[in-house]
Design an enzyme around this catalytic site. Structure first.
Site, PDB file in Angstrom:
ATOM      1  N   CYS A   8      36.151  38.035  46.400  1.00 52.54           N
ATOM      2  CA  CYS A   8      37.002  36.827  46.702  1.00 52.54           C
ATOM      3  C   CYS A   8      37.940  37.764  47.651  1.00 52.54           C
ATOM      4  O   CYS A   8      37.874  38.270  48.904  1.00 52.54           O
ATOM      5  CB  CYS A   8      37.613  36.132  45.781  1.00 52.54           C
ATOM      6  SG  CYS A   8      38.437  34.622  46.249  1.00 52.54           S
TER       7      CYS A   8
ATOM      8  N   HIS B  56      33.145  33.940  43.088  1.00 54.67           N
ATOM      9  CA  HIS B  56      33.348  34.450  41.924  1.00 54.67           C
ATOM     10  C   HIS B  56      31.975  34.565  40.956  1.00 54.67           C
ATOM     11  O   HIS B  56      31.606  33.445  40.433  1.00 54.67           O
ATOM     12  CB  HIS B  56      34.473  33.592  41.123  1.00 54.67           C
ATOM     13  CG  HIS B  56      35.635  33.446  41.778  1.00 54.67           C
ATOM     14  ND1 HIS B  56      36.730  33.875  41.280  1.00 54.67           N
ATOM     15  CD2 HIS B  56      36.150  33.163  43.090  1.00 54.67           C
ATOM     16  CE1 HIS B  56      37.961  33.876  42.051  1.00 54.67           C
ATOM     17  NE2 HIS B  56      37.559  33.468  43.101  1.00 54.67           N
TER      18      HIS B  56
ATOM     19  N   GLU C 175      31.797  36.022  38.170  1.00 58.68           N
ATOM     20  CA  GLU C 175      32.060  35.719  36.694  1.00 58.68           C
ATOM     21  C   GLU C 175      31.963  34.307  36.355  1.00 58.68           C
ATOM     22  O   GLU C 175      31.478  34.042  35.138  1.00 58.68           O
ATOM     23  CB  GLU C 175      33.387  36.307  36.170  1.00 58.68           C
ATOM     24  CG  GLU C 175      34.591  35.473  36.467  1.00 58.68           C
ATOM     25  CD  GLU C 175      34.856  35.115  38.217  1.00 58.68           C
ATOM     26  OE1 GLU C 175      35.579  34.199  38.389  1.00 58.68           O
ATOM     27  OE2 GLU C 175      34.556  36.010  38.782  1.00 58.68           O
TER      28      GLU C 175
END
Length: 397
Positions: free
Chosen positions: A267, A359, A361
């Protein structure tokens, strides 16, 4: 920018959302009451509002949920991405009247009140989304409780007087002020230096799970601070603000790349990697936010559904391999957003470094891109082998 009071009867109080173009939406107060100003953006996730609210990348932004019904699963400490709610304000259509999840520890409205987050409910969020979609993200303000009755011109003047997101450096507002360490889980690889620009807890957990002792450093960390950790790699996190206003972090990253340390950025870390390579960045009209963004991995041809939260992007040639303007060799765009062809990843050929704009995750959200953490682990191990010869243990097999 927020001033607030709290009260359990907030939903009975009036509220108004004012955009900088003069558009007004009247509704009911939600959460704390008072005045808050920020950039109005929309997030398309149908779930994961808790992770959105506690994501430091949303600092300075009034977040509009496009899903109509919000709050039914409540809030719990386990799913928080940081120690608090970071959004500047919150906009929903229909807040849940009761919590219906066994994991809930409190209601969403109680959490908003606890953290002083001013919101508005009961407005036509579809109309507001369409306006942002057509005209771009813009400054806005929520005025609730007694402040909803302020003169309309005064409300608009306050919104227009608020700072624009372009040119803002917000990392210092969300970063840790002192280093902290998460110990490796499983077979240890080495120390990893994480520059906290607004990092999510899920990213740290994923890195620790791969065998890194994760050293979380303040956004003001120097290259000497990174070297003091004796890292086997460096990670730049997500975070809020304009990448063009982060010259210090870019200068430190260039020292990291010059030293040959393996690098992974996500990001905001992708945007700063682009700048370190010598590329430009620009502000998107309304950004990418939500957990359903389609991205093409050009190496595999696979389309991944990914989680996003960014309002800026990197300028780079979409086709072929190009030379880094700052002398880091061959680079290519590794991932592309299929909605609008925005650069979603960069991969260097001549140095051990790569980044993605989204992202991996994905908490909460799809896990199509989770492999990127393992890719970074493999890059670190490969670099260690080249520098030190074969390493012992399971990871050398």
């Amino acid at each position: 920018m927020t001033s607030s009071t709290t009260g359990a009867s907030a939903l009975e109080k009036p509220a108004v959302l004012v955009l900088e173009d003069g558009t007004r939406f009247a509704g009911r107060a939600y959460g704390a009451t008072g005045i808050t100003l920020g950039e109005v953006v929309f997030a398309t996730g149908m779930s994961g509002y808790q992770e959105t609210l506690t994501d430091p990348s949303y600092a300075g932004q009034i977040v509009l949920q496009t899903a109509p019904h919000i709050g039914n699963t409540g809030m719990n400490r386990e799913d928080d991405e940081s120690s608090r709610i970071w959004v500047a304000g919150y906009v929903v259509r229909d807040p849940a009247r009761r919590v219906s999840n066994w994991r809930a520890e409190e209601s969403l409205d109680d959490a908003l009140i606890r953290d002083g987050i001013i919101g508005i409910s009961g407005i036509d969020t579809r109309a507001l989304t369409r306006r942002i979609r057509s005209h771009g993200s813009m400054r806005g303000g929520i005025f609730s409780g007694g402040d909803a009755a302020l003169d309309a011109d005064e409300q608009l003047n306050r919104v227009i007087g608020a700072p624009e997101m372009s040119g803002l450096n917000l990392s210092a507002e969300v970063s840790v002020t002192e280093p902290r360490v998460l110990s490796a889980r499983g077979e240890r690889i080495g120390n990893l230096a994480v520059l906290d620009l607004g990092v999510k807890q899920s990213s740290l957990d994923n890195l620790a799970d791969l065998g890194f002792d994760v050293h979380v450093l303040p956004q003001s960390a120097t290259f000497a601070d990174i070297q003091a950790v004796e890292p086997v790699g460096v990670f730049y996190s997500n975070g809020p603000g304009d990448p063009s206003a982060s010259d210090q972090q870019v200068a430190v990253l260039r020292q990291v790349l010059d030293a040959g340390l393996p690098y992974f950025g996500i990001c905001f870390g992708n945007q700063l990697f682009g700048r370190a390579l010598g590329l430009g960045t620009y502000k998107l009209a309304f950004g990418h936010r939500g957990i359903n963004q389609p991205v093409l991995d050009r190496a595999t041809g696979r389309v991944e559904i990914t989680a996003h939260n960014h309002g800026f992007a990197v300028e780079a040639p979409l086709e072929g391999v190009f030379q880094s303007p700052n002398g880091y060799g061959a680079v290519e765009v590794s991932h592309v957003d299929l909605n609008d062809q925005v650069v979603e990843g960069l991969r260097a050929h001549d140095i051990p470094a790569f980044s993605v704009q989204y992202h991996p995750e994905a908490a909460a959200g799809p896990h199509d891109a989770h492999y990127l953490f393992a890719r970074f682990r493999d890059l670190v191990l490969s670099t260690l082998r080249q520098a030190q010869g074969p390493i012992s243990g399971k990871d050398a097999e």
